[in-house]
Design a protein around this motif. Structure first.
Motif, PDB file in Angstrom:
ATOM      1  N   SER A 109     -21.687  13.598   3.708  1.00 19.80           N
ATOM      2  CA  SER A 109     -22.869  14.124   3.004  1.00 19.80           C
ATOM      3  C   SER A 109     -23.449  15.341   3.748  1.00 19.80           C
ATOM      4  O   SER A 109     -23.885  16.314   3.137  1.00 19.80           O
ATOM      5  CB  SER A 109     -23.876  12.993   2.808  1.00 19.80           C
ATOM      6  N   LYS A 112     -21.258  18.304   2.971  1.00 19.18           N
ATOM      7  CA  LYS A 112     -21.520  18.838   1.618  1.00 19.18           C
ATOM      8  C   LYS A 112     -22.791  19.680   1.619  1.00 19.18           C
ATOM      9  O   LYS A 112     -22.879  20.690   0.926  1.00 19.18           O
ATOM     10  CB  LYS A 112     -21.644  17.693   0.608  1.00 19.18           C
ATOM     11  N   LYS A 113     -23.772  19.247   2.427  1.00 18.06           N
ATOM     12  CA  LYS A 113     -25.018  20.019   2.538  1.00 18.06           C
ATOM     13  C   LYS A 113     -24.718  21.389   3.156  1.00 18.06           C
ATOM     14  O   LYS A 113     -25.201  22.418   2.693  1.00 18.06           O
ATOM     15  CB  LYS A 113     -26.002  19.246   3.423  1.00 18.06           C
ATOM     16  N   ASN A 114     -23.883  21.372   4.202  1.00 24.15           N
ATOM     17  CA  ASN A 114     -23.487  22.644   4.837  1.00 24.15           C
ATOM     18  C   ASN A 114     -22.806  23.565   3.835  1.00 24.15           C
ATOM     19  O   ASN A 114     -23.054  24.767   3.792  1.00 24.15           O
ATOM     20  CB  ASN A 114     -22.503  22.384   5.986  1.00 24.15           C
ATOM     21  N   LYS A 116     -23.150  23.631   0.606  1.00 25.09           N
ATOM     22  CA  LYS A 116     -24.121  24.147  -0.368  1.00 25.09           C
ATOM     23  C   LYS A 116     -24.912  25.302   0.255  1.00 25.09           C
ATOM     24  O   LYS A 116     -25.119  26.347  -0.380  1.00 25.09           O
ATOM     25  CB  LYS A 116     -25.064  23.011  -0.762  1.00 25.09           C
ATOM     26  N   GLU A 117     -25.338  25.094   1.510  1.00 22.50           N
ATOM     27  CA  GLU A 117     -26.136  26.150   2.153  1.00 22.50           C
ATOM     28  C   GLU A 117     -25.318  27.415   2.382  1.00 22.50           C
ATOM     29  O   GLU A 117     -25.805  28.529   2.225  1.00 22.50           O
ATOM     30  CB  GLU A 117     -26.733  25.639   3.469  1.00 22.50           C
TER      31      GLU A 117
END
Ligand code: ATP
Ligand code: MG
Length: 273
Positions: A109, A112-114, A116-117
């Motif tokens: 998770s 995935k955040k990385n 997106k950023e």
């Protein structure tokens, strides 16, 4: 020498004296004008912000650097994150240990955040296809992107009878970067609940013609814009001076009005094409 000759001589002498004084005054005036021109030239050379060629070169270098960085990020870090996510998924599919599985899910998770950023950064660095997409759509997309990334609602309004596609691609590029920087500032500094981008047609009574006014505003914290925008205010922040330089290249009027009571309004006025 007769009295008549003496009178002739005196009047000729006074004529020559007047002519001489006139010459001295003329030379002095020419000298003053020359000095003023010289000082003005030296000043504008000392202040590179006023030098069109310098501004164009600075912005071109900045744009090339942005393009290069976004390409590098896409080709390296972005690909590595994709590969990592695939490997992590494979490991997860074969993992039977429940504790390890929970840890793995946390890692995935975060990854995935990385991702997106990173996508948001790449999007911010690159410019959409300005020649083929209507400019209103491009600005609307920018507002939507801004909301998706910041969770700050961005309202977009443009006078319905106003066409923004009369601008050249280069002009659109500068306008887009100005709006983008103003929105980035809202996100970074304003601590606001909402921001707006408003584009209107207004009349310029002085020139008896029409103008396009682009406003980006928020009702956030605000700041001392007069101090920040004062000429010669050397700062390590480049957003404001970048917007000012682009506005100068567009031949527009640029202003920033801000105070803690009213929030911030960035305004760009351009002659209607
Ligand atoms: N919408 C805003 N609300 C509150 N403060 C703002 C706003 N826009 C600008 N500022 C203030 O003006 C300063 C200068 O802005 P500027 O865009 O030049 O630099 P920056 O955003 O700090 O850095 P960068 O060089 O990355 O743009 C900011 O540091 C901030 O204090
Ligand atoms: Mg900034």
């Amino acid at each position: 020498m007769t009295e008549l000759d003496l009178q002739d001589l005196t009047s000729a002498l006074s004529l020559y004296t007047s002519f001489f004084i006139f010459l001295v005054v003329l030379t002095f005036a020419a000298f003053i004008i020359l000095m003023v021109i010289l000082i003005h030239n030296i000043k504008s050379r000392k202040n590179p912000k006023n030098n069109r060629q310098f501004i164009e070169e600075t912005i071109a270098v900045q744009e090339e650097e942005r393009r290069r960085i976004s390409q590098e990020l896409h080709d390296t870090v972005s690909q590595n994150i994709k590969a990592l996510l695939l490997t992590q998924k494979e490991v997860k599919d074969h993992c039977r240990d429940t504790n390890l599985l929970t840890e793995l899910e946390k890692i995935i998770s975060l990854e995935k955040k990385n991702q997106k950023e990173l996508r948001a950064i790449i999007q911010n660095l690159s410019v959409p296809a300005l020649a083929s997409i209507p400019f209103k759509t491009v600005i609307n997309d920018l507002c939507e992107q801004f909301y998706a990334q910041s969770k700050i609602p961005c309202k977009f309004f443009v006078d319905p009878d106003l066409s923004l596609d009369t601008f050249t691609t280069e002009q659109k590029h500068h306008i887009l970067r100005i709006i983008q920087e103003a929105l980035n500032n809202t996100r970074a500094h304003a601590k606001t609940e909402e921001t707006s981008v408003v584009i209107r047609k207004i009349s310029d009574p002085q020139k008896n013609s029409n103008l396009i006014r682009i406003m980006i505003f928020d009702d956030g914290l605000g700041f001392d814009s007069e101090k920040q925008m004062a000429p010669g205010n050397a700062t390590s922040h480049f957003g404001m001076s970048g917007m000012e330089m682009r506005a100068k290249l567009l031949g527009g009027n640029f202003s920033v009005n801000s105070s803690p009571d009213t929030g911030t309004e960035v305004q760009l006025e351009l002659p209607l094409q």
